[in-house]
Design a protein around this motif. Structure first.
Motif, short mmCIF file in Angstrom:
data_model
loop_
_atom_site.label_atom_id
_atom_site.label_comp_id
_atom_site.label_asym_id
_atom_site.label_seq_id
_atom_site.Cartn_x
_atom_site.Cartn_y
_atom_site.Cartn_z
N ALA A 51 -41.99 -5.24 77.96
CA ALA A 51 -42.90 -4.66 78.96
C ALA A 51 -43.66 -3.51 78.31
N TRP A 52 -44.66 -3.01 79.02
CA TRP A 52 -45.51 -1.93 78.50
C TRP A 52 -45.11 -0.60 79.11
N ASP A 53 -44.89 0.38 78.27
CA ASP A 53 -44.56 1.74 78.71
C ASP A 53 -45.82 2.59 78.70
N ASN A 54 -46.14 3.22 79.85
CA ASN A 54 -47.27 4.15 79.90
C ASN A 54 -46.83 5.43 79.19
N GLU A 55 -46.99 5.43 77.88
CA GLU A 55 -46.41 6.45 77.03
C GLU A 55 -47.11 7.80 77.16
N ALA A 56 -48.42 7.79 77.44
CA ALA A 56 -49.14 9.06 77.48
C ALA A 56 -50.43 8.92 78.27
N THR A 57 -50.90 10.06 78.79
CA THR A 57 -52.25 10.17 79.33
C THR A 57 -52.92 11.34 78.63
N TRP A 58 -54.24 11.33 78.53
CA TRP A 58 -54.94 12.33 77.75
C TRP A 58 -56.39 12.42 78.21
N THR A 59 -57.07 13.46 77.78
CA THR A 59 -58.47 13.66 78.18
C THR A 59 -59.44 13.49 77.03
N LYS A 60 -58.95 13.56 75.79
CA LYS A 60 -59.84 13.30 74.64
C LYS A 60 -58.99 12.84 73.47
N ALA A 61 -59.61 12.05 72.61
CA ALA A 61 -58.87 11.49 71.47
C ALA A 61 -59.81 11.16 70.34
N ARG A 62 -59.30 11.17 69.15
CA ARG A 62 -60.06 10.78 67.97
C ARG A 62 -59.39 9.55 67.38
N PHE A 63 -60.12 8.45 67.31
CA PHE A 63 -59.60 7.20 66.75
C PHE A 63 -60.34 6.92 65.44
N VAL A 64 -59.57 6.76 64.37
CA VAL A 64 -60.16 6.56 63.05
C VAL A 64 -59.86 5.15 62.57
N GLY A 101 -65.51 -2.10 76.88
CA GLY A 101 -65.31 -0.72 76.46
C GLY A 101 -64.09 -0.06 77.07
N THR A 102 -63.37 -0.79 77.94
CA THR A 102 -62.15 -0.23 78.54
C THR A 102 -61.09 0.00 77.47
N MET A 103 -60.95 -0.97 76.59
CA MET A 103 -59.97 -0.86 75.51
C MET A 103 -60.61 -0.07 74.37
N LEU A 104 -60.06 1.13 74.12
CA LEU A 104 -60.62 2.00 73.10
C LEU A 104 -60.04 1.74 71.71
N TYR A 105 -58.74 1.50 71.68
CA TYR A 105 -58.07 1.43 70.38
C TYR A 105 -56.75 0.69 70.54
N SER A 106 -56.38 -0.03 69.49
CA SER A 106 -55.08 -0.69 69.46
C SER A 106 -54.41 -0.44 68.12
N ASP A 107 -53.10 -0.31 68.14
CA ASP A 107 -52.34 -0.14 66.90
C ASP A 107 -51.05 -0.96 66.99
N THR A 108 -51.15 -2.23 66.66
CA THR A 108 -50.03 -3.18 66.58
C THR A 108 -49.37 -3.44 67.93
N ASP A 109 -48.70 -2.42 68.48
CA ASP A 109 -47.95 -2.61 69.72
C ASP A 109 -48.44 -1.69 70.83
N SER A 110 -49.65 -1.15 70.70
CA SER A 110 -50.14 -0.22 71.70
C SER A 110 -51.61 -0.48 72.01
N ILE A 111 -52.01 -0.12 73.23
CA ILE A 111 -53.42 -0.14 73.61
C ILE A 111 -53.75 1.20 74.26
N HIS A 112 -54.94 1.71 73.94
CA HIS A 112 -55.41 3.00 74.47
C HIS A 112 -56.64 2.71 75.31
N LEU A 113 -56.58 3.09 76.58
CA LEU A 113 -57.59 2.69 77.56
C LEU A 113 -58.25 3.88 78.21
#
Length: 457
Positions: free
Chosen positions: A444-457, A416-428
């Protein structure tokens, strides 16, 4: 009225006059328009298909010397389409029109000087630029035999395959891994009407691979197919590390516990086209050897029959595509705005052009006798292929990179650590572990964003 075919490389035959043709897609988008009248041929090309940005922005970002005019002119103004309108009597419009032509001319001169060809799309130009860099014989440029020699050298590594081989390998060609992982995730009481699509936590993390497909193309550790494949029946197949394979299997399988599914099965009524299958029975599948190894890692295989495989000799990604990716990556790093976008598009478009379909659908223009207006026939045409095996392995390495990184988060930080992936990204839901984090380094992986809530469709 004569109908003129409308496909790439189209020229109007000498015996035709007072006619027109063009390269037009089924949506009516015009890439090239050819008009012949009184023996004079005028060719118009849409430069927006090469650099999709406003003319003023491109001029600024490319450092053009053509001075910017104050104000703007709306070329969609209805007055320009009235029968009685004469542009030569409109001083303001002519001033802007001439300015825009001068600016377009200067922009084209700049990008041609940087190696752009006369092709109509960014992907076609990417392939032409790659051929120049791959052949690497600048002393021949401009000679009458340069393009012939360059094409011959390109085809030594990337030959035109038979329809059967192309069709088989194309069955292994899959897109990016876009997966919504809902198993074991903490759901918010505030979630929306779709169960599990809203997640709320103390802190979430998004990581993006820096230029995933260019990284895969240029990786010195990734092997790519070259030449024609040798088909070997399953009973005679002995796979080794010197070759890569496109494998035809019939298999039954189930996802391993706490593992992420990545396999899609196309053209099968039992599965949605975008579904990542967790369990299958007697499925008939073509896989690259990269996907085949990932398949064995992610799934418990209940039954496996190898029908056969195409075996290919190899070169590394760096040997084949390294110099091209390096050139485009440096151009992107040293540019801003539209010019940066130009290099980014060139860098990202090559693999897709290598995998372009052998069948195209275009709009063939004709003037109807009923209303004297231009209409389109939808017509199908077979074109010369590029090299689908390279494209199939590029996207396979992309999936391998993203799925492996996501699975590592599950293995170390828990299901459950990995919430969502979109081709070249992972949301944890936890900081990433076991991957290289760097905002600029290719691959390499860029820590592009941090957030407190998200909607994955």
């Amino acid at each position: 009225d004569k109908e003129i075919p409308a496909f790439a490389g189209m020229t109007i035959p000498k015996e035709y006059d007072d006619c027109f043709g063009g390269i037009i897609d089924t949506n009516g988008t015009i890439y090239k328009l050819v008009i012949k009248h009184n023996g004079i041929t005028i060719t118009k090309k849409d430069t927006f298909r090469i650099i999709p940005s406003s003319l003023d922005k491109i001029g600024k970002d490319f450092g053009c010397k053509t001075p910017k005019l104050k104000g703007t002119v709306d070329y969609n103004d209805p007055k320009y389409f009235e029968d009685e309108y004469n542009a030569f009597d409109d001083e303001v419009t002519m001033k802007y029109f001439i300015h825009d032509l001068d600016l377009t001319k200067e922009i084209l001169e700049i990008i041609i000087a940087e190696g752009m060809s006369d092709k109509l799309t960014i992907a076609s130009n990417a392939l032409e630029r790659f051929k120049d860099i791959f052949y690497n014989k600048p002393e021949e440029v401009g000679t009458k035999y340069y393009k012939k020699n360059r094409e011959h050298y390109y085809r030594l590594y990337f030959p035109i395959l038979s329809k059967e081989e192309d069709r088989s390998v194309r069955s292994s060609y899959r897109g990016g891994w876009c997966y919504n992982n809902t198993d074991g995730l903490p759901y918010s009481n505030e979630r929306g009407s779709i169960k599990g699509d809203y997640h709320k936590m103390e802190l979430g993390y998004t990581y993006d691979v820096n230029s995933l497909y260019p990284y895969c193309l240029s990786n010195p550790d990734f092997k790519y197919p070259i030449g024609y494949g040798k088909f070997i029946l399953g009973n005679d197949l002995k796979m080794d590390d010197k070759h890569v394979y496109v494998i035809h299997i019939i298999t039954s399988f189930k996802i391993k516990e706490n593992h992420l599914p990545f396999l899609q099965i196309k053209n099968n009524f039992r599965y949605a086209p975008n579904e990542f299958v967790k369990e299958g029975f007697q499925e008939d599948i073509w896989l690259t050897s990269v996907d085949y190894e990932l398949f064995k890692k992610q799934y418990d295989i209940k039954y496996l029959h190898i029908c056969g495989a195409y075996e290919y000799k190899t070169k590394t990604g760096k040997e084949l595509f390294g110099e091209y990716v390096k050139t485009m990556y440096e151009g992107k790093a040293n540019s801003t705005g539209a010019k940066r976008t130009f290099y980014k598009l060139l860098m990202n478009s090559l693999y897709g052009k290598l995998g372009s379909s052998l069948t195209t659908y275009g709009g063939e223009p004709f003037i109807s006798d009923k209303d004297n207006a231009v209409h389109l026939h939808t017509v199908e045409q077979e074109i010369e292929g590029n090299y689908i095996p390279a494209a199939a392995f590029c996207t396979a390495y992309g999936r391998f990179t993203t799925v492996s990184a996501a699975q590592k988060q599950e293995d170390i930080n828990g299901a459950g650590t990995m919430l969502y992936s979109d081709t070249d990204s992972i949301h944890l839901c936890k900081p990433a572990v076991g991957i290289e984090v760097d905002p600029k380094k290719l691959g390499a992986w860029d820590n592009e964003a941090t957030w407190t809530k998200a909607r994955f469709v």
